[in-house]
Enzyme design. Structure first.
Site, PDB file in Angstrom:
ATOM      1  N   TYR B 101       0.670  -1.250  -0.029  1.00 61.75           N
ATOM      2  CA  TYR B 101      -0.215   0.150  -0.109  1.00 61.75           C
ATOM      3  C   TYR B 101       0.787   1.057   0.040  1.00 61.75           C
ATOM      4  CZ  TYR B 101      -2.955   3.740   1.745  1.00 61.75           C
ATOM      5  OH  TYR B 101      -3.574   5.044   1.876  1.00 61.75           O
ATOM      6  N   GLU B 189      -3.963   7.332  -3.776  1.00 63.64           N
ATOM      7  CA  GLU B 189      -3.575   5.942  -3.124  1.00 63.64           C
ATOM      8  C   GLU B 189      -3.413   4.949  -4.235  1.00 63.64           C
ATOM      9  OE1 GLU B 189      -6.282   4.956   0.904  1.00 63.64           O
ATOM     10  OE2 GLU B 189      -6.854   4.184  -0.900  1.00 63.64           O
TER      11      GLU B 189
END
Lengths: 295, 378
Positions: B101, B189
């Site tokens: 991530y 993101e």
């Protein structure tokens, strides 16, 4: 006493010839604020008529306005694309207090402006705020003067009209204010709740404080903890947005519940844990202040 | 404003981040064609502003163009969290060795961008933060200097051991920061950032949210707005420059100021009702805005009572009163309206409303109770 502004505050209005700047300059002058200068690039040398015979010199830059008039506070009414730049110009020119009224300033612009303001040791209020008023002394911004009277209560809020609602009810009950401060509804602002609470704590005449918060962020929670550890006067709190859905911006850019952070419940709980009297309805603010002051 | 995955990937690709090729389809035929062009094995992904697309059945792996067609046909028109899927992204299947991530957002408390990275990708980062906070590394960025090279390196180094992967990830982290600042994002993101068996680091899902206040300088990004992704009432409100959020209750609210508007909704709930909306008409007293506000509120069939709560400061009560009278002349409103006005020019406002047959209150509590009562009896 009062905090941040009083009779000696000398204001320069950035964007004085614009629609909002012009209207509110008249209002400030009518209230008795010393508006000593205006700034609109390209209109330096003109004179702005602010009613009651007040003639305010207009300059191209804040630097010139400060040099020529000794202005020590700035009120900013310029459009959003130029607002962050106007804040940085005022900070560079050395005013002690900058009040950013403009709504809609891009957040990333404000990150840079806020960093510069802090480096310069200048106080910034806002942006996206109604400004502040020390009743009977001075107002910088847009808070209607007629709903305030001098007295012992310090008011600090993230909102505009909700603050007017609460202050008006205090005033109608005969309870006046030392200073009412609107810190603004954006995610990135200058002066925060704690800065105001510190100022109220140091002000000998503030005998009670009202904190009006809303959903989004953690400023209210931080303020509550500060109150618990540092403040010895009664504090009344209100949080707007208990019915706001998560993930949606409620008018103010900063009023948004992100993930599980910034809910009204969390803020109210922290208030209660910190000994703040929580008003369930706006009208309860007045009654809790009365109680706190022993009236 | 949230943008779709395929739009976010466009911004990432522009910044140089390796993103697998992909195209958007609005019909099953198109999806089949795209799958054929991409070599047959593809993922078909619903493009809606909702998390949990996979769980809802909005992401499917297709082994052939024909399968892609079938899945696209099933996903298009599907409802995910009350949003109808109108577009699918068709993208090649990637073999995955690991998922990480990488995200950057505006940290309000520090007034600066904050990076968060974790080798545990492919899942909700808030969940990782709860269950395994040590698996997340954070880096605050000074907006004046930007993300410094050693900071980018340290973030990448937290994700991978292999120097070749660290090198690629360092570059990607820097590119993500560029995309974040260039497009005035509030969130950018990559989840997951994958490693392929060939040792390549790639972004295979993207989530981006943009600061609408910066749209004046980002016309192309503003055009990313998907009108299908919001109720029509919200699009109309935006055109009328009203701040409006649709809710599920039956008391329509029209208020000046965001804080007072929220407090009014809360008070509706306090007295046992449910607000139908958040609506801030702003500081302007322009009658056209009041008309637009009433049109939007009355278009919601669940609204059984309309509540005005105006605190006149800069907003003049008589201007709002004129707007209400004007609106009822222009549009036929059957829903009962209860009005509270106080402050600047209150007396004039009450007179204007009285002549037009409206009664107005000056207490916020009184008027909210009345609106709740009317809505309950309807």
């Amino acid at each position: 006493m009062s905090v941040f502004i009083d009779q000696s505050t000398r204001v320069v209005v950035q964007g004085i010839t614009g629609r909002d700047g012009s209207f509110h300059t008249h209002q400030m002058v009518a209230y008795g604020t010393q508006v000593v200068a205006g700034v609109t690039p390209g209109k330096g040398g003109q004179t702005f008529e602010a009613g009651n015979g007040a003639r305010i010199p207009v300059f191209n830059t804040v630097e010139a306005a400060v040099r020529e008039t000794g202005a020590n506070a700035s009120a900013i009414y310029v459009p959003p694309p130029f607002a962050a730049s106007a804040i940085m110009e005022a900070a560079d020119a050395g005013v002690a207090l900058i009040v950013g009224i403009t709504e809609g300033v891009p957040v990333q612009d404000m990150m840079t402006a806020s960093a510069l303001v802090q480096d310069k040791g200048v106080r910034l209020l806002g942006p996206n705020c109604p400004g502040l008023i020390s009743p009977g002394k001075s107002k910088v911004g847009i808070i209607p003067g007629e709903i305030t009277i001098p007295g012992p209560v310090g008011v600090v809020s993230r909102s505009g009209t909700l603050t007017y609602e609460a202050v008006n009810q205090l005033t109608q009950a005969g309870i006046g204010q030392t200073t009412c401060v609107g810190i603004g509804g954006d995610p990135i602002i200058g002066t925060d709740f704690i800065d105001c609470l510190e100022a109220f704590a140091a002000d000998g005449e503030t005998e009670a404080v009202v904190i009006i918060g809303e959903i989004g962020g953690t400023d209210e929670q931080d303020a509550a903890r500060w109150v618990k550890d540092n403040l010895n006067v009664p504090v009344v709190g209100f949080i707007a947005g208990q019915t706001a859905p998560p993930g949606r911006t409620m008018g103010h850019a900063g009023a948004i519940i992100s993930g599980s952070e910034g809910t009204a419940d969390e803020k109210i709980r922290t208030f209660k844990e910190s000994g703040i009297a929580v008003a369930e309805r706006p009208v309860d603010i007045r009654d809790l202040v009365k109680e706190g002051l022993g009236l | 404003m949230d943008i779709h995955e395929y739009q976010a990937k466009e911004l990432f690709t522009e910044a140089g981040i390796p993103v697998p090729p992909g195209e958007v389809a609005t019909t099953a035929d198109e999806a089949e064609d795209i799958a054929r062009r991409l070599g047959g094995r593809v993922v078909v992904k619903a493009q809606v502003h909702a998390g949990g697309r996979g769980k809802a059945g909005g992401v499917k792996l297709a082994d052939s163009p024909e399968a892609a067609r079938e899945y696209a046909s099933a996903i298009l028109g599907m409802e995910i969290k009350e949003l109808i899927v109108k577009k699918v992204l068709v993208t090649p299947v990637e073999d995955i060795v690991s998922e990480a991530y990488v995200g950057v957002l505006i940290d309000r408390a520090n007034q600066a961008p904050l990076f968060m990275v974790s080798p545990e990708g492919g899942v909700d980062i808030e969940q990782v933060a709860e269950t395994n906070p040590d698996a997340i590394r954070k880096q605050s960025v000074d907006p004046r200097y930007g993300l410094l090279p050693h900071q980018a390196y340290a973030l990448a180094d937290f994700l991978y051991d292999d120097p070749k992967l660290v090198r690629q990830a360092t570059k990607i982290v820097g590119q993500l920061y560029d995309a974040f600042t260039k497009n005035s994002c509030s969130l950018a993101e990559i989840n997951p950032l994958i490693v392929t068996p060939q040792g390549e680091v790639k972004a295979i899902d993207a989530k981006v949210s943009i600061d609408e206040n910066a749209f004046y300088r980002l016309p192309r990004v503003e055009a990313y707005r998907d009108l299908d992704a919001e109720p029509e009432s919200e699009s109309r409100a935006r055109e009328a420059e009203l701040s409006y959020v649709k809710l599920d209750g039956n008391v329509g609210c029209c208020v000046n100021g965001a804080g007072l508007a929220m407090a009014t909704m809360d008070l509706v709930k306090y007295y046992g009702g449910e607000p139908a909306n958040f609506l801030d008409i702003g500081g302007s007293s322009n009658p056209d805005k009041v008309v637009a506000a009433l049109q939007i509120i009355t278009a919601d069939p669940s609204v059984k009572a309309i509540l005005f709560n105006i605190f006149g400061g800069i907003t003049r009560c008589d201007d709002v009163a004129n707007g209400i009278v004007e609106a009822t002349r222009r549009i036929d409103i059957k829903t009962p309206i209860v009005i509270r006005l106080t402050g600047t020019n209150e007396a004039e406002a009450l007179e204007i409303l009285g002549e037009a047959g409206f009664s107005a209150h000056t207490s916020m509590d009184e008027v909210v109770q009345k609106a709740v009562q009317i809505a309950a009896q309807a």
